[in-house]
Structure formats: C-alpha cells, structure tokens
Scaffold this active site. Sequence first.
Site, short mmCIF file in Angstrom:
data_model
loop_
_atom_site.label_atom_id
_atom_site.label_comp_id
_atom_site.label_asym_id
_atom_site.label_seq_id
_atom_site.Cartn_x
_atom_site.Cartn_y
_atom_site.Cartn_z
N ASP A 158 0.61 -1.17 0.05
CA ASP A 158 -0.06 -0.16 0.02
C ASP A 158 0.77 1.35 0.16
O ASP A 158 1.95 1.34 0.34
CB ASP A 158 -0.94 0.13 1.31
CG ASP A 158 -1.91 -1.02 1.26
OD1 ASP A 158 -2.03 -1.91 0.11
OD2 ASP A 158 -2.92 -0.99 1.94
N ASP A 159 0.19 2.45 -0.46
CA ASP A 159 0.87 3.56 -0.33
C ASP A 159 1.80 4.21 -1.41
O ASP A 159 2.16 5.41 -1.14
CB ASP A 159 1.11 4.17 1.12
CG ASP A 159 -0.04 3.96 2.11
OD1 ASP A 159 -0.96 3.55 1.72
OD2 ASP A 159 0.40 4.09 3.19
N HIS A 217 -6.39 3.34 -4.02
CA HIS A 217 -6.03 3.23 -2.93
C HIS A 217 -6.38 4.90 -2.36
O HIS A 217 -5.78 5.54 -1.45
CB HIS A 217 -4.65 3.14 -2.17
CG HIS A 217 -4.58 2.61 -0.78
ND1 HIS A 217 -5.42 2.15 0.11
CD2 HIS A 217 -3.50 3.10 -0.08
CE1 HIS A 217 -5.10 2.17 1.27
NE2 HIS A 217 -3.96 2.66 1.23
N HIS A 271 3.64 -2.23 2.99
CA HIS A 271 3.60 -1.02 2.68
C HIS A 271 4.99 -0.81 1.70
O HIS A 271 6.14 -1.06 2.52
CB HIS A 271 3.75 0.08 3.88
CG HIS A 271 2.33 -0.05 4.40
ND1 HIS A 271 1.91 -0.77 5.31
CD2 HIS A 271 1.31 0.81 4.18
CE1 HIS A 271 0.62 -0.65 5.69
NE2 HIS A 271 0.18 0.41 4.94
#
Length: 254
Positions: free
Chosen positions: A71-72, A121, A216
């Site tokens: 993620d991110d 996201h 992440h």
Amino acid sequence: MSKHKFSIVLALCFLVLLFVIRADWGWYILLFLGFIGITSWGSFDIRLNYFLKAYSNNPNENDKRIALTFDDGPHEMTDKVLDLLLQYNAKGTFFCIGTQIEKHPDILQRIVSEGHTVGNHTYSHSKSFGFFSTNEVEQEITQTNTLLENKIQKKSLLFRPPFGVTNPNVAKAIAKTGHSVIGWNIRSLDTVIEDESQILERIKKRIQSGGIILLHDTSLKTVNVLEQLLLFLQSENYQMITVDELLNISAYEN
Ligand SMILES: [Zn+2]
C-alpha cells in the site's frame, strides 16, 4: 442486509423492549454504548464485513498460494520491492495513491510491465477519510481511477480503503463505482513496529494458504523484511500471486 443494518434493527428491537418493560435509564445508556462500540469495531476491522463485503483472504485455497499486497506507493522504495519480487519470481498487488501516481508515473509503469496488479487506494489517502461524505469518497476513487486509466490504460476494479476504514458512506460509494474491496488477513504492522525481525516473526506466524498479507512499499525496513519473508515463503514452497488471481476476480474492466 449488511451486518450494520441488522445491528440497527436489533438495537431498535431492544429499544422497544426496554420501553415496554419500563427499564431503568441505565439500560438505555448500556444499549447506546453497546451500539456505538460495535459500530466502531465494524469501521476499523475490515475483516468483519460489517458495512460491506470485503475480501480478506481465500478460505477455499487448497494450494500453497498467497498474496503479497503493498500500500501507499508508488514510492522511491517501490523499485527495491520490485527488484526483490523479480528475484524470487513473485507477483504482488500494489494499492496506489493518486498523489503518489502523479509523483512517480514511471514506477507505476514498471509495476504493471512486470506483471503485478495495481489497485485503487484513493487520491489523497486523507486521515479524515472515515468522515468523508459518499460524494467525497466516490470522488477520491474516480480521481485515481482516471489517473490509472491515463497512465496504464486500465480501468481498475480493485479498491482498498485507507486504514481499512469502512462505513455506510464508503459502502454507498463502492456500490456506485462497482469496485471489489480488498482487505487482508495478515497485517504486518510494518508502519507501526520498528524492529524488523519482530515484523517478520509476526507475519510468519500467520502465514496460511489463501492469505492476503498487508505491507507498505514505503520504507527500507519493509524492503528488508520482504527479502527475509520471500526467502521463507520460497523455502516453504509458497507461490506468491496477485490478489485477483488468488480470489479469482477481475482486477480491471475489460
Ligand atoms: Zn494506506
């Protein structure tokens, strides 16, 4: 009916019951606090499927197959993650933030060209996401979908809410955009725990077929953990595949 709607009906039934039996006011407070408690829990634990259906794993997976999700990004660290995935013949799923896509469009291209899956996201990954209106949530999703369409010519169908937060507004927005919501069942806590070996042990303990691991691609710490994790998964004969393959769903609109 969602679990949330069921809880509302149940709470109303109790309310009527308390009224009928002329219960003491303390019971009303207890009912109120209980309802607030369950609703908050449902908002923060995506695995409960409280407000909407989210995929947290594939419970029917019999083979040693698992999904690594990041993620991110896209982020400066993503290249190191991609190098490792290439080295270990692993495929991953990257839930990208719109503002990061604008900063690193070339890294996004690399993710896709190396056979990994990209998901949405949100655009801003705002800390206030849980308080956004349905329109604001929808805008966050469509803005990033438009970016993805422009950069990789694919219409994303996978969405992961920031912090795994869900609520009635997120559920309504998702019903409009038609995304599949992807959660996880193995949380690494790689943004919380400082010690790399502690993060690795935490993940290793929870490894199971059909699992979805949350990581992440934003720190060297996670890159180091990932290298050890891939070594471990390889030694255990796990196959690391994208979430859409693991869940047998479409990542993009045809
Ligand atoms: Zn995030």
